[in-house]
Motif scaffolding. Structure first.
Motif, PDB file in Angstrom:
ATOM      1  N   UNK A 283       0.825  -1.205   0.000  1.00  0.00           N
ATOM      2  CA  UNK A 283       0.000   0.000   0.000  1.00  0.00           C
ATOM      3  C   UNK A 283       0.859   1.255   0.000  1.00  0.00           C
ATOM      4  N   UNK A 284       1.916   1.248   0.803  1.00  0.00           N
ATOM      5  CA  UNK A 284       2.828   2.386   0.849  1.00  0.00           C
ATOM      6  C   UNK A 284       3.542   2.564  -0.490  1.00  0.00           C
ATOM      7  N   UNK A 285       4.001   1.453  -1.070  1.00  0.00           N
ATOM      8  CA  UNK A 285       4.676   1.514  -2.374  1.00  0.00           C
ATOM      9  C   UNK A 285       3.733   2.065  -3.442  1.00  0.00           C
ATOM     10  N   UNK A 286       2.478   1.637  -3.415  1.00  0.00           N
ATOM     11  CA  UNK A 286       1.492   2.110  -4.381  1.00  0.00           C
ATOM     12  C   UNK A 286       1.232   3.599  -4.200  1.00  0.00           C
ATOM     13  N   UNK A 287       1.085   4.032  -2.943  1.00  0.00           N
ATOM     14  CA  UNK A 287       0.870   5.457  -2.669  1.00  0.00           C
ATOM     15  C   UNK A 287       2.045   6.307  -3.163  1.00  0.00           C
ATOM     16  N   UNK A 288       3.266   5.820  -2.957  1.00  0.00           N
ATOM     17  CA  UNK A 288       4.450   6.552  -3.414  1.00  0.00           C
ATOM     18  C   UNK A 288       4.459   6.648  -4.941  1.00  0.00           C
ATOM     19  N   UNK A 289       4.191   5.528  -5.614  1.00  0.00           N
ATOM     20  CA  UNK A 289       4.193   5.529  -7.081  1.00  0.00           C
ATOM     21  C   UNK A 289       3.104   6.448  -7.634  1.00  0.00           C
TER      22      UNK A 289
END
Length: 139
Positions: free
Chosen positions: A98-104
């Motif tokens: 979820x964090x990786x998706x938010x960053x991307x």
């Protein structure tokens, strides 16, 4: 560029085409013209997303996941299962993904994604970075 290279590229679906295919799977048998308004887009825009001709915004992707019940991480990256059978049995860390998706998504919205990267592809790269470094995020 050699014909063999061109042929290889055309046979291998792009990240956007893969995302579009997952969007079609999520939509299931619901007609495009009735599904599109429920996620806030036109039938034509949804068609472009599903064919991998245009990258959908983060809000559209989140709405599709919410409306269809598919796992957001699966929809964005293809990791895990579309409809996990039992919570807690997915083979990835949802917090980190979820964090990786938010960053991307944030990088995409700011126009800062690396050249040639899609949101889903870059989210996967970020997730792999997180998981290859124990203790970096939430661990």
């Amino acid at each position: 560029m050699s014909p063999k290279t061109e042929q290889s590229r055309s046979e291998s679906p792009s990240d956007l085409e893969k995302l579009g295919e997952r969007m079609r799977i999520a939509r299931g048998g619901t007609p495009r013209d009735s599904f599109a308004p429920t996620v806030g887009v036109s039938k034509q825009a949804l068609g472009l997303y599903e064919r991998g001709e245009r990258e959908p915004g983060a809000l559209v992707v989140r709405e599709i996941a919410a409306k269809t019940g598919v796992d957001l991480v699966w929809l964005v990256t293809g990791a895990g299962e579309a409809w996990p059978q039992t919570p807690g049995q997915v083979p990835y860390d949802k917090e980190k993904m979820g964090l990786a998706t938010d960053i991307a998504i944030a990088l995409s919205e700011a126009g800062k994604l690396p050249a040639g990267q899609s949101v889903s592809g870059y989210a996967t790269d970020i997730y792999e970075y997180f998981t290859s470094r124990p203790g970096l995020v939430g661990g």
